[in-house]
Design an enzyme around this catalytic site. Sequence first.
Site, short mmCIF file in Angstrom:
data_model
loop_
_atom_site.label_atom_id
_atom_site.label_comp_id
_atom_site.label_asym_id
_atom_site.label_seq_id
_atom_site.Cartn_x
_atom_site.Cartn_y
_atom_site.Cartn_z
N LYS A 349 18.67 -16.58 34.88
CA LYS A 349 18.67 -17.75 35.78
C LYS A 349 20.06 -18.23 36.19
CE LYS A 349 15.25 -18.39 36.88
NZ LYS A 349 14.45 -17.38 37.66
N THR A 352 21.85 -13.71 38.58
CA THR A 352 22.09 -12.27 38.32
C THR A 352 21.47 -11.39 39.41
OG1 THR A 352 20.14 -12.17 36.89
CG2 THR A 352 22.25 -12.55 35.81
N THR A 353 20.32 -11.82 39.96
CA THR A 353 19.68 -11.00 40.99
C THR A 353 20.51 -11.02 42.27
OG1 THR A 353 17.64 -11.83 40.04
CG2 THR A 353 17.42 -10.47 42.00
N ARG A 569 14.30 -21.06 44.16
CA ARG A 569 13.02 -21.77 44.36
C ARG A 569 13.26 -23.20 44.82
NH1 ARG A 569 11.47 -19.01 39.37
NH2 ARG A 569 9.85 -17.51 39.93
N LYS A 570 12.23 -23.73 45.45
CA LYS A 570 12.31 -25.15 45.81
C LYS A 570 11.57 -25.95 44.74
CE LYS A 570 13.43 -24.49 50.47
NZ LYS A 570 14.73 -23.90 50.27
N1 PPS Z 1 22.01 -16.11 47.27
C1 PPS Z 1 21.10 -16.54 46.40
N2 PPS Z 1 19.80 -16.51 46.70
C2 PPS Z 1 18.87 -16.93 45.81
N3 PPS Z 1 19.17 -17.42 44.59
C3 PPS Z 1 20.47 -17.48 44.27
C4 PPS Z 1 21.47 -17.06 45.15
N4 PPS Z 1 22.66 -17.23 44.53
C5 PPS Z 1 22.40 -17.75 43.34
N5 PPS Z 1 21.08 -17.91 43.16
C6 PPS Z 1 20.48 -18.48 41.98
O1 PPS Z 1 19.88 -17.45 41.22
C7 PPS Z 1 18.91 -18.07 40.39
C8 PPS Z 1 18.05 -17.03 39.78
O2 PPS Z 1 18.85 -16.39 38.80
P1 PPS Z 1 18.56 -14.95 38.30
O3 PPS Z 1 18.46 -14.02 39.41
O4 PPS Z 1 19.59 -14.65 37.27
O5 PPS Z 1 17.14 -15.14 37.62
S1 PPS Z 1 16.41 -14.09 36.66
O6 PPS Z 1 16.89 -14.37 35.32
O7 PPS Z 1 16.70 -12.75 37.10
O8 PPS Z 1 14.98 -14.45 36.79
C9 PPS Z 1 18.21 -19.02 41.29
O9 PPS Z 1 17.64 -20.00 40.49
P2 PPS Z 1 16.55 -21.03 41.04
O10 PPS Z 1 17.26 -21.85 42.06
O11 PPS Z 1 16.12 -21.85 39.86
O12 PPS Z 1 15.43 -20.21 41.62
C10 PPS Z 1 19.33 -19.48 42.23
O13 PPS Z 1 19.81 -20.76 41.90
#
Ligand code: PPS
EC number: 2.8.2.8
Length: 614
Positions: A349, A352-353, A569-570
């Site tokens: 979270k 990383t993605t 997410r929203k």
């Molecule tokens: N460009 C972009 N687009 C979408 N999301 C972004 C981006 N950059 C950073 N993030 C943040 O990444 C959060 C998800 O983290 P991870 O990918 O590490 O999650 S996971 O552990 O693989 O499930 C995700 O967390 P949430 O906001 O809670 O959904 C985002 O805050």
Amino acid sequence: VLLDQGLYDGIQRVFFGNNLKFWLQKVLFLDALSYLSYGRLSLPLERYFQIDIDDIFVGVAESRLLVNDVQALLNFQTELRKNVPGFTYQLGFSGKFIYSGTNLESEGDRMLLKLADNFSWFPHMWSHMQAHWFSNASKLCEYMDINRQFALRHSLNTSSNYAVAPHHAGVYPVHQQLYHCWRKVWNITSTSSEEYPNLRPDHRRKGFIYRNIMVIPRQTCSLFTHTMVLDMYPGGKEVLLESIDGGSLFQSFLYNQVNVFMTHQSNYGNDRLGLFTFDRAMKFLYKWTNLRLVYEPPEVLGKRYFNLYPEEVEPVWSNPCLNRRHLEIWSEEKNCSSFPKFVVVGPQKTGTTALYWFLNMHPHVKSNLPSPTTFEEVQFFSGPNYFKGIDWYMSFFPTPENNTVLFEKSATYFDQKVVPKRLKTLLPSKHIVVILIDPALRAYSWYQHMRSHHDAFALKYSFYETITAHRGVDPDGLISLQRRCLDPGFYANHLENWLDFIQPQFIIIVDGDMLKTDPAAAMFQLQKSLGFTEIYQYNKILKFDERKGFFCQVQPKGKSKCLGQSKGRKYPEMEDESWKYLTKYYEEANLKLFKLLERLKKPIPEWLKKKSKS
Ligand SMILES: Nc1ncnc2c1ncn2[C@@H]1O[C@H](COP(=O)(O)OS(=O)(=O)O)[C@@H](OP(=O)(O)O)[C@H]1O
């Protein structure tokens, strides 16, 4: 060696008046440890052992067993049984070469078959082939089956479910096809090898279990295929005699509770060095020690070994590319350049993605292939996948083109205690990338993640209720959700675990806030830290998308491609009470992180700087 009874100051001591090189001093040293610790620092007197005779029916003419040699072998076994009830030689056979010696040696082969019931038999390969030459498991199984048919034809007792591979090939480094066929064709449950984790130093050899096959370490008894005559022993016969009379063979019995020795057919023909060696070794042992030699069949011995050393059950895979011997017996299909050059380890979270996605936009960077179950993450080092072995891991990586840098990302790695050691052993001197965001936000993001995955506890309890739940009072499911929200956020503690194995210069910290708000700058810094010579400019390809609220990839015609709904997410902002609670909760941990990063001379993320000021 003198014993001070401690009459003067009440402390007993044993003084050694010489160094510990002389073998008798070593025996006395062990006795002294046992004596002074009232038996607490001592091993039991039983020494379990097994003697394998490999290459049965293999070997060039004039080096093989004659009728008398076979008889002598059986007589020796009978003699040994007086002191070691049930002792039975394990004979490893490759059926293809039967009757390929001189006429007299063929008589020897016939004699072996006639007396076969007296011995325990285990399969070598049908024609001494090495398992790693076969990428096709069915071919390998087919060859094994020919040897099995041979055993059936000659009623060889192979019920020990033990096997040995020529040159250790396929045992370690693990070649999954070998284990598959051993299981399928022979129902093998144990084997032995001297290659895990490395041949040298021999006292560090260990065992492991792979696919329910116990691999137990093998010891050296100084007999090899080419040592056939005492007077022609390499370096002179004194070398062998010294090993037996207090040297390495004696010490192997002394220090190891379980010994598996490998000898070869050629050691029992000619002047029967195999019989001579063990006869002398045992006489020496019985004369100078109270050790009791015990025989157990291989499977029982294997179980005993792992009962004694349960910490060895789980393997720790090393990199075959760093060991010449391992490289020689590693599948030719494998390629040293197919290992990742760096690994994004999480935590979950933190973005990383997004980082994985951005890295893949780089023309010279390529990630692992997706997994059908865990998507972009391989999750090798952190869970049960690890036990599938490195062949499985490597199947996720394509052979890269010349200037392509491979990487892997699994966000589950960061806070798992076992990962740093495993990662360092397989990928030494490779960078790991850690993304850090405010741990309170990370915790909240995980909670929201679990809600959208319909976790019953996350749906039932508010975030505040979750983070303030009490063990022993609240349901276990809620506590487990709480731990997954909160524990990864103790960044400094987890980093310290990494630092036990990975040198600071191989740890790269990415500011997760910057990755969100100015990804081009974060990617610039990351490329620099990874030592990329060609820096890819992300500001051309990443653009803030109002609808998504995050940076997305620029597409033709002004469109943009964003990460799916599950990333970014929203959800409502964190409530004040949770925010206050977590600010306090992580205060010390954040301070510790600040100091650690400062000490390591790592860039401090902006969010952490702000926290430390407030
Ligand atoms: N460009 C972009 N687009 C979408 N999301 C972004 C981006 N950059 C950073 N993030 C943040 O990444 C959060 C998800 O983290 P991870 O990918 O590490 O999650 S996971 O552990 O693989 O499930 C995700 O967390 P949430 O906001 O809670 O959904 C985002 O805050």
